[in-house]
Design an enzyme around this catalytic site. Structure first.
Site, short mmCIF file in Angstrom:
data_model
loop_
_atom_site.label_atom_id
_atom_site.label_comp_id
_atom_site.label_asym_id
_atom_site.label_seq_id
_atom_site.Cartn_x
_atom_site.Cartn_y
_atom_site.Cartn_z
N ASP A 275 0.98 -1.22 -0.08
CA ASP A 275 0.15 0.12 -0.10
C ASP A 275 0.86 1.24 0.00
OD1 ASP A 275 -3.09 0.21 1.81
OD2 ASP A 275 -2.51 1.16 -0.19
N THR A 276 0.51 2.14 -0.58
CA THR A 276 0.44 3.54 -0.18
C THR A 276 2.01 4.23 -0.27
OG1 THR A 276 -1.19 2.98 1.24
CG2 THR A 276 -0.03 5.11 1.64
N VAL A 277 2.08 5.49 -1.05
CA VAL A 277 3.34 6.22 -0.53
C VAL A 277 2.75 7.15 0.13
CG1 VAL A 277 4.10 5.54 -2.80
CG2 VAL A 277 2.62 7.61 -2.85
#
Lengths: 462, 462
Positions: A275-277
């Site tokens: 997931d996700t930055v």
């Protein structure tokens, strides 16, 4: 560049990850007898012995002089003189599993984001702008699960969540389940900036959170660029989708609903990088901002919103004020539903007001995440966070009278297999990147790795 | 019905609203010299003098015996014997402006919701089910801004937000910007129940928050009923939309952007009743649940999400546990963006752990809402909340040995012109309803009205 302090003055307190992680005692065997956290990190290097010129917080008796006790006007940022602007950026490219073979690509994405953000910070831009710049770079990397190359949903579509928070104004904006936009973070930022202009025509209240088709149409009405689904899909994201689609078809063929839901199936969905930055920024005015962007879980339902769009869960930033001694900011990554239920970004940021940032983050990850009462039904709690906090130092600094010193503490912690981070100050010649890993012998989702560092920034006020 | 305590034993502590409201000192004239809250409510009736047999909290030295210190299995609720099941419901039909001419209709909606919820509570259903029942009734009322009769967005569409939280499991689910569904709360509840079944096929994590088209398709896939746009639109919601559309066109004709954004325009959007319906429930097991549902602001952008879909902002429910002496729950209404930024539902619920619930709610509405650092740019802070808290009483009660007594405190507070509420216990013959109003001489959005009551429930355990 002559005003810049020698990068060697930046103090780094990188602790060997293998020394700080301990597999927690099986909770089922420990009832009412939690392991003392201070005994868990016994191998941790004593911070006071490493960070030699770290200011003892107890000796800073004066309240921070630089930070706003009273809110300022929302428009305009005090931009210091060129060549004196300082700042710090810490980014992440997800908490999940980063294969060794792709480590270089993840690090490159983080490195580029740091360099771009620092270039802006040196020009004196505000934290909000620099954090957006870092996020755009991370979204544009095809390897990250954000913007281009995001995990595809169960219909094979790219649907992104993103949000940004400005610690100076405490303003927040988010987009969710957004299709057809290359950089979701730019739409979130636009929502934030528009909301600061006051009410809409006929006294309507401007939105802080837009989703789906409505968010897309709003962005178009603002003159923002659209992108085709094909441009957002990479060869890798499509390959993962096809592989996962087959796994799902196999799982659906199983008759036993209990078996179908089992997480031990060999046909479990492949999450390329969970997931996700995100990024957290300190600018030359001592203000902080945080942002986060995510393509969400692979094979998610269309319309599913994860923590990256939810207030308090994906990012948080808060200036120092009468009650908060530190400005602090954080950005999270991992299993969106778990990060929502625990409001991890806000919890970690609030914990930064405690004296020992490292200990406060460790306790928060344990008590408010792994052992959170909101996640008792979960067998594995998967997430990571980057955090920074900053305080103006009251001591005289070496560069000369009239200059200010900021003490920046930055940390990352994760319960996932790995987390990729990068950081850089305006005094550094190049960014540092790292893929922090849990040791193979500990339980993913039940153990915490925690690392970080400290640096001091000197800002000439004349 | 012979096990039911005489309704006259239910103690009500309704304070005259005119005695509890004081217009706060103009904040611009008071810098660093906040008025002591205890001095603001000097006209308040001393609670100890009115709630005669209220248990002194300091005398309850034993921890609550009934509430779960350890999480239970998520499936199944301990259902007590028929005729002994007790409970309490408090509902609201929005904080905003309720005209005298429609007061009766609003009260009728609240009354019906209370009666339906109490009928279920008497049957021993859990708080989660009863709170959904109350919400369905409120959504179905054409006068409320939820479900049928919701405010229309700028495209003339009904788009709803709703969420529910189960204090027993601490599970939460939400839908946002949902079209084509008569009862959004039923979709939120379905998401919650599905998530409790564990992982989805192939180990996927079930969603807790779905929006837009995706949420609609998910509901259809679950076999839920769809509704036409026409069925959700009432004559009144369409009339308001047309009126507002004309106002907006007039405002758009103004050339000066500053003027266009002015909230003092006579052509400001008409908000039929500002926002949101909700309920909080205590069931016979001592468990609490909360829910909220909203059509959002009139003339909102499509895809705009308000507090009713955001975790911590629209509703909150938490059981008593090792650190919380009370089970507590709340549901909010008002300006969605302001309720999001202040996480008002969670703040109010957490405040219920303080000794004096009334004082705690008053302080929360002042410090965490009207004077919140997150809302310093707002000239008017508009919202309302209903709250309940419950604790098992350790004293012997009159009905006989083996029975249990619960002390329920319930409150509502609002900064809007008015707030419509209703409440009823299983021991009551009929619900009470009220439209609480700020006195005309105080400033809407800068003053708080707060009211509430106390009741005791007796539950036979054999």
């Amino acid at each position: 560049m002559e005003d810049h302090v020698d990068p060697s003055l930046v103090i780094e307190d990188r602790v060997d990850p293998s020394s700080v992680i301990e597999d927690r005692v099986d909770p089922s065997s420990v009832i009412g007898d939690r392991v003392d956290p201070s005994s868990v990190i016994e191998d941790r290097v004593d911070p006071s012995s490493v960070i030699e010129d770290r200011v003892d917080p107890s000796s800073v008796v004066e309240p921070p002089r630089y930070f706003d006790n009273q809110p300022r006007e929302h428009s305009g940022t005090g931009v210091p003189l060129k060549n004196s602007a300082q700042g710090f950026v810490l980014v992440h490219a997800g908490a999940g599993f980063h294969s060794e073979s792709k480590a270089k690509e993840y690090k490159t994405a983080c490195r580029k984001a740091c360099i771009k953000a620092v270039a802006e910070l040196r020009e004196g831009v505000c934290a909000l702008s620099a954090v957006t710049t870092a996020l755009v770079e991370l979204e544009n990397s095809p390897i990250t699960n954000a913007g281009t190359g995001s995990n595809l949903n169960i219909e094979g579509e790219t649907e992104c969540d993103a949000s940004v928070m400005d610690g100076k104004t405490l303003n927040f904006a988010a987009v969710g389940a957004l299709q057809g936009i290359k950089n979701p973070i730019l739409v979130a930022r636009k929502i934030l900036l528009e909301s600061e202009k006051g009410k809409l025509p006929a006294g309507r209240i401007p939105p802080c959170f837009l989703v789906g088709d409505g968010a897309y149409k709003w962005a178009m009405a603002q003159g923002m660029a659209s992108s085709t689904a094909a441009a957002l899909t990479t060869r890798q994201s499509m390959a993962s989708f096809k592989k996962n689609k087959r796994k799902l078809e196999l799982a659906d063929q199983l008759q036993n609903p209990q078996k179908r839901r089992s997480s031990n199936l060999t046909s479990d969905i492949y999450q390329p990088a969970m997931d996700t930055v995100g990024a957290v920024i300190l600018d030359s005015c001592g203000q902080v901002a945080a942002a986060v962007s995510s393509g969400g879980l692979a094979m998610k339902y269309p319309g599913r919103i994860g923590q990256a769009a939810v207030y308090g869960c994906g990012c948080w930033a808060e200036r120092a004020n009468g009650t908060n001694a530190f400005s602090s900011a954080s950005s999270t990554s991992g299993c969106g539903e778990q990060l929502v239920r625990t409001m991890l970004a806000r919890e970690c940021t609030c914990a930064m007001q405690k004296e020992d940032a490292h200990q406060a983050l460790l306790e928060t990850m344990q008590d408010k995440f792994i052992y959170s009462p909101f996640l008792t039904a979960e067998d594995s709690v998967l997430g990571g966070v980057i955090v920074l906090r900053c305080q103006e130092s009251s001591e005289n600094c070496e560069v000369g009278s009239g200059s200010r010193a900021f003490m920046v503490e930055f940390l990352w912690a994760h319960t996932t297999d790995s987390m990729c981070v990068g950081y850089m100050s305006t005094q550094d010649g190049k960014p540092q990147t790292s893929i922090s890993r849990l040791p193979p012998e500990v339980s993913t989702g039940r153990s915490v790795a925690i690392e970080g560092g400290v640096c001091r920034l000197y800002n000439q006020s004349t």
